[in-house]
Design a protein around this motif. Structure first.
Motif, short mmCIF file in Angstrom:
data_model
loop_
_atom_site.label_atom_id
_atom_site.label_comp_id
_atom_site.label_asym_id
_atom_site.label_seq_id
_atom_site.Cartn_x
_atom_site.Cartn_y
_atom_site.Cartn_z
N LYS A 47 0.87 -1.21 -0.14
CA LYS A 47 0.07 0.00 0.02
C LYS A 47 0.76 1.36 0.19
N ASN A 48 2.03 1.16 0.47
CA ASN A 48 2.92 2.38 0.55
C ASN A 48 4.19 2.22 -0.56
N GLY A 49 3.99 1.25 -1.31
CA GLY A 49 5.09 0.85 -2.23
C GLY A 49 5.05 1.78 -3.39
N LEU A 50 5.88 1.68 -4.33
CA LEU A 50 6.08 2.50 -5.43
C LEU A 50 5.13 2.15 -6.54
N CYS A 51 4.76 0.87 -6.56
CA CYS A 51 3.80 0.63 -7.77
C CYS A 51 2.55 -0.10 -7.00
N LYS A 52 1.85 0.59 -6.20
CA LYS A 52 0.70 -0.21 -5.36
C LYS A 52 -0.13 -0.84 -6.24
N TYR A 121 10.91 6.25 4.51
CA TYR A 121 10.20 6.24 3.16
C TYR A 121 10.30 7.71 2.70
N GLY A 122 11.09 8.55 3.36
CA GLY A 122 11.37 10.01 2.99
C GLY A 122 12.44 9.98 1.92
N ILE A 124 12.65 7.72 -0.39
CA ILE A 124 11.87 7.41 -1.58
C ILE A 124 11.11 8.48 -2.21
N GLU A 125 10.57 9.46 -1.28
CA GLU A 125 9.75 10.61 -1.72
C GLU A 125 10.68 11.65 -2.44
N ALA A 126 11.72 11.57 -1.65
CA ALA A 126 12.79 12.50 -2.18
C ALA A 126 13.26 11.96 -3.53
N SER A 127 13.54 10.99 -3.65
CA SER A 127 14.00 10.59 -4.92
C SER A 127 12.90 10.69 -6.25
N THR A 128 11.77 10.50 -5.60
CA THR A 128 10.53 10.47 -6.55
C THR A 128 10.48 12.05 -7.05
N ALA A 129 10.70 12.96 -6.08
CA ALA A 129 10.44 14.38 -6.39
C ALA A 129 11.33 15.06 -6.97
N ARG A 140 19.00 1.79 -7.24
CA ARG A 140 20.04 2.87 -6.77
C ARG A 140 19.65 3.56 -5.44
N VAL A 141 18.55 3.11 -4.82
CA VAL A 141 17.94 3.78 -3.57
C VAL A 141 17.65 2.39 -2.77
N LEU A 142 16.69 1.75 -3.20
CA LEU A 142 16.15 0.76 -2.26
C LEU A 142 17.19 -0.47 -1.89
N LEU A 143 18.18 -0.95 -2.74
CA LEU A 143 18.94 -2.02 -2.64
C LEU A 143 19.98 -1.34 -2.11
N PRO A 144 20.71 -0.41 -2.41
CA PRO A 144 21.95 -0.01 -1.80
C PRO A 144 21.91 0.41 -0.37
#
Length: 225
Positions: A47-52, A121-122, A124-129, A140-144
């Motif tokens: 529900k809070n994922g990148l591809c809900k 989660y911030g 991820i939000e910053a990367s999306t922004a 580049r974000v989740l796995l590293p």
């Protein structure tokens, strides 16, 4: 009470230890090759994922929970006849490795999902922004950012699969589990029980310590210590 000794030579223990490490190493490697993408998919479809996508998350989670809920020995004897139809044999190390991989993948997937959920989660939000694509965020974000948790989880997975391998030894898989069962349990040789147990404990401790040391070395937060 008369204590019976098996007379198993040192070379045989080395051989069975090598077989055990081979089976566990191959099983762990392929369990992670398959389990990491599944764990990522579980995370990003939450529900809070990148591809809900709740249907995918629920269905995939349900399948994984079925495999995780089944006792390993029952799952093993259920899988082996199916494996026999696919590769032509239900015995030998190849058949047991395939069964171990199938049994371990759900465990690994949940470990990966849990590690990814620990990420702030911030980030991820910053990367999306800033316009990063979903694939870029994943690689580049989740796995590293979760590599330390994934590495520590890997040592836990290794120990779990090692335990699976020992149990598989009771129905024919080669290795220390089979030696302990055939000589320690069926023939009641005390030395076989103790030596196999000690070797298995040492293997787990060595790999856990190596995993922790590597995690500390890779953790950028500890570089100043």
């Amino acid at each position: 009470m008369i204590i019976a000794w098996s007379g198993i030579g040192v070379q045989e223990y080395f051989k069975q230890t090598g077989i055990t490490l081979f089976i566990v190493g191959v099983s762990t490697l392929f369990a992670y090759i398959i389990g990491i993408p599944i764990g990522i998919l579980l995370n990003i479809t939450d529900k809070n994922g990148l591809c809900k996508c709740r249907p995918i998350h629920v269905i995939l989670g349900f399948i994984i929970n079925i495999f995780r809920s089944a006792p390993f020995i029952i799952l093993l004897v259920t899988l082996l006849p199916m494996i026999r139809k696919v590769i032509g044999t239900g015995t030998g190390n190849t058949a047991f490795i395939i069964a171990l991989i199938i049994a371990a993948v759900p465990f690994v997937a949940r470990m990966v999902e849990s590690s990814l959920k620990e990420l702030d989660y911030g980030i991820i939000e910053a990367s999306t922004a800033i316009g990063a694509s979903k694939m870029r965020i994943i690689f580049r974000v989740l796995l590293p950012e979760t590599k330390i948790s994934l590495l520590i989880g890997g040592t836990i997975s290794f120990a779990t699969i090692l335990g699976y391998t020992a149990m598989a030894g009771t129905i024919g898989a080669e290795g220390l589990g089979n030696t302990a069962y055939m000589y320690g349990y069926l023939r009641n040789y005390l030395d076989a029980k103790i030596i196999c147990l000690v070797i298995l404990v040492i293997i787990v401790q060595v790999f856990q310590e190596l995993g922790i040391l590597l995690a500390k070395k890779l953790d950028h937060r500890r570089k100043g210590e």
